[in-house]
Design a protein around this motif. Structure first.
Motif, mmCIF file in Angstrom:
data_model
loop_
_atom_site.group_PDB
_atom_site.id
_atom_site.type_symbol
_atom_site.label_atom_id
_atom_site.label_comp_id
_atom_site.label_asym_id
_atom_site.label_seq_id
_atom_site.Cartn_x
_atom_site.Cartn_y
_atom_site.Cartn_z
ATOM 1 N N UNK A 5 -6.707 -10.721 3.967
ATOM 2 C CA UNK A 5 -6.126 -10.135 2.582
ATOM 3 C C UNK A 5 -5.143 -9.232 2.837
ATOM 4 N N UNK A 6 -3.815 -9.821 2.592
ATOM 5 C CA UNK A 6 -2.757 -9.240 3.086
ATOM 6 C C UNK A 6 -2.353 -8.067 2.454
ATOM 7 N N UNK A 7 -2.890 -7.661 1.491
ATOM 8 C CA UNK A 7 -2.579 -6.324 0.419
ATOM 9 C C UNK A 7 -2.117 -5.177 1.445
ATOM 10 N N UNK A 8 -2.645 -4.962 2.639
ATOM 11 C CA UNK A 8 -2.606 -4.137 3.601
ATOM 12 C C UNK A 8 -1.136 -3.757 3.857
ATOM 13 N N UNK A 9 -0.246 -4.816 3.836
ATOM 14 C CA UNK A 9 1.298 -4.554 4.038
ATOM 15 C C UNK A 9 1.818 -3.669 3.093
ATOM 16 N N UNK A 34 12.961 -10.648 -11.694
ATOM 17 C CA UNK A 34 12.948 -9.148 -11.040
ATOM 18 C C UNK A 34 14.163 -8.286 -11.344
ATOM 19 N N UNK A 35 15.195 -8.797 -11.473
ATOM 20 C CA UNK A 35 16.474 -8.098 -11.672
ATOM 21 C C UNK A 35 16.316 -7.483 -13.219
ATOM 22 N N UNK A 36 15.533 -8.235 -14.063
ATOM 23 C CA UNK A 36 15.259 -7.665 -15.433
ATOM 24 C C UNK A 36 14.318 -6.681 -15.527
ATOM 25 N N UNK A 37 13.731 -6.372 -14.533
ATOM 26 C CA UNK A 37 12.514 -5.214 -14.620
ATOM 27 C C UNK A 37 13.067 -3.785 -14.739
ATOM 28 N N UNK A 38 12.813 -3.259 -15.606
ATOM 29 C CA UNK A 38 13.235 -1.909 -15.865
ATOM 30 C C UNK A 38 12.283 -0.882 -15.362
ATOM 31 N N UNK A 39 12.874 0.501 -14.903
ATOM 32 C CA UNK A 39 11.805 1.415 -14.654
ATOM 33 C C UNK A 39 10.515 1.534 -15.310
ATOM 34 N N UNK A 40 10.740 1.527 -16.724
ATOM 35 C CA UNK A 40 9.586 1.687 -17.800
ATOM 36 C C UNK A 40 8.618 0.438 -17.370
ATOM 37 N N UNK A 41 9.043 -0.368 -16.924
ATOM 38 C CA UNK A 41 7.715 -1.470 -16.296
ATOM 39 C C UNK A 41 7.021 -1.386 -15.263
ATOM 40 N N UNK A 42 7.689 -0.275 -14.548
ATOM 41 C CA UNK A 42 7.188 -0.143 -12.852
ATOM 42 C C UNK A 42 5.570 -0.122 -12.856
ATOM 43 N N UNK A 43 5.246 0.584 -13.570
ATOM 44 C CA UNK A 43 3.719 0.795 -13.568
ATOM 45 C C UNK A 43 2.729 -0.167 -14.388
ATOM 46 N N UNK A 44 3.323 -1.410 -14.728
ATOM 47 C CA UNK A 44 2.681 -2.446 -15.560
ATOM 48 C C UNK A 44 1.784 -2.783 -14.406
ATOM 49 N N UNK A 45 0.660 -3.294 -14.949
ATOM 50 C CA UNK A 45 -0.474 -3.887 -13.845
ATOM 51 C C UNK A 45 -0.711 -5.402 -13.932
ATOM 52 N N UNK A 46 -1.176 -5.710 -12.896
ATOM 53 C CA UNK A 46 -1.962 -7.123 -12.947
ATOM 54 C C UNK A 46 -2.883 -7.261 -11.859
ATOM 55 N N UNK A 47 -4.054 -8.184 -12.137
ATOM 56 C CA UNK A 47 -5.085 -8.128 -11.167
ATOM 57 C C UNK A 47 -5.369 -9.486 -10.937
ATOM 58 N N UNK A 48 -5.434 -9.659 -9.561
ATOM 59 C CA UNK A 48 -5.754 -10.912 -8.822
ATOM 60 C C UNK A 48 -7.150 -11.364 -9.065
ATOM 61 N N UNK A 49 -7.391 -12.661 -8.839
ATOM 62 C CA UNK A 49 -8.859 -12.996 -9.138
ATOM 63 C C UNK A 49 -9.737 -12.156 -7.995
ATOM 64 N N UNK A 50 -9.399 -11.896 -7.041
ATOM 65 C CA UNK A 50 -10.468 -11.315 -6.146
ATOM 66 C C UNK A 50 -10.513 -9.679 -6.391
ATOM 67 N N UNK A 101 -7.917 -7.527 -6.581
ATOM 68 C CA UNK A 101 -6.879 -6.556 -6.269
ATOM 69 C C UNK A 101 -5.971 -6.587 -7.107
ATOM 70 N N UNK A 102 -5.636 -5.008 -7.426
ATOM 71 C CA UNK A 102 -4.894 -4.747 -8.468
ATOM 72 C C UNK A 102 -3.366 -4.244 -8.016
ATOM 73 N N UNK A 103 -2.379 -4.903 -8.819
ATOM 74 C CA UNK A 103 -0.755 -4.553 -8.616
ATOM 75 C C UNK A 103 -0.339 -3.965 -9.595
ATOM 76 N N UNK A 104 0.893 -3.303 -9.417
ATOM 77 C CA UNK A 104 1.873 -2.827 -10.278
ATOM 78 C C UNK A 104 2.909 -3.841 -10.231
#
Length: 172
Positions: free
Chosen positions: A9-13, A130-146, A148-151
Motif C-alpha cells: 500500500x503505497x499511500x504512505x508516500x 489536472x490543469x483545470x482543477x480549481x482550489x474549490x475542487x481540492x477537497x473533493x474525495x474519491x475512495x479506492x476499492x481497498x 483508501x480515501x483521497x482528496x
C-alpha cells in the motif's frame, strides 16, 4: 515471465519521503501536476527509443517498455479517477490490478513507438485535467476499492509519485 505482484500500500508516500526515488509527494502543489506530467513525456519517449527498451535488466524488474506501458495506463486510470471525483464528491473507484493488466495487455510485447504515442496522448490528457482543477475542487474525495480515501490534492500527489518513481526505475 511475470514478476511478483506488488501488494504494498503505497499511500504512505503522502506522509513520508520515498527512500527509493527521493520524492516527498505530500509537498507537491496541485498546480504543478500538469507541468510535471508534461515535463516527463520526453523522458519517457527517450527511454522507449533505446534499442534495449524491451529488455529486462533484471529478472525482478520490468523493462523500460513495460514501465512505460504501466505509466501510460496510470495516466489513463488517474485521468478517469480525477474526472469521477470532479463529477461526484466521494466517488468510488473500480479496482485496478496493475499486475493483471500488464499480463492481459502483454506489456512486454507492445511496440515501443506506439506506446510512446499513446503515453504522450494520455499524459497530455491527464495533465490538462489536472490543469483545470480549481482550489474549490481540492477537497473533493474519491475512495479506492481497498478503502483508501483521497482528496483531489492527495490523488494528484499519489499519482505523481507513481510516475516520478517509475522514471527513476527506467533511468530517465
Amino acid at each position: 515471465m511475470s514478476l511478483e505482484p506488488d501488494t504494498k500500500d503505497w499511500t504512505w508516500v503522502l506522509r513520508e519521503r520515498c527512500p527509493e526515488c527521493g520524492l516527498a509527494a505530500g509537498e507537491v502543489a496541485p498546480a504543478e501536476i500538469g507541468l510535471l506530467v508534461r515535463a516527463s513525456l520526453p523522458r519517457w519517449t527517450a527511454a522507449l527509443a533505446r534499442p534495449d527498451a524491451s529488455v529486462r535488466r533484471s529478472p525482478q524488474r520490468w523493462s523500460d517498455l513495460e514501465y512505460a506501458c504501466h505509466a501510460r495506463d496510470v495516466f489513463r486510470v488517474f485521468d478517469e479517477r480525477l474526472a469521477q471525483m470532479l463529477a461526484t464528491d466521494g466517488a468510488a473507484f473500480a479496482n485496478w490490478d496493475q499486475d493483471a493488466t500488464a499480463l492481459e495487455q502483454d506489456y512486454a510485447g507492445q511496440d515501443p513507438r506506439a506506446v510512446a504515442t499513446e503515453l504522450t496522448e494520455a499524459g497530455e490528457r491527464v495533465a490538462a485535467r489536472f490543469d483545470a482543477v480549481t482550489e474549490a475542487d481540492h477537497a473533493r474525495r474519491g475512495i479506492r476499492s481497498n478503502g483508501s480515501e483521497f482528496t483531489v490534492v492527495t490523488l494528484g500527489q499519489y499519482f505523481w509519485h507513481d510516475v516520478h518513481h517509475h522514471l527513476r526505475d527506467v533511468g530517465a
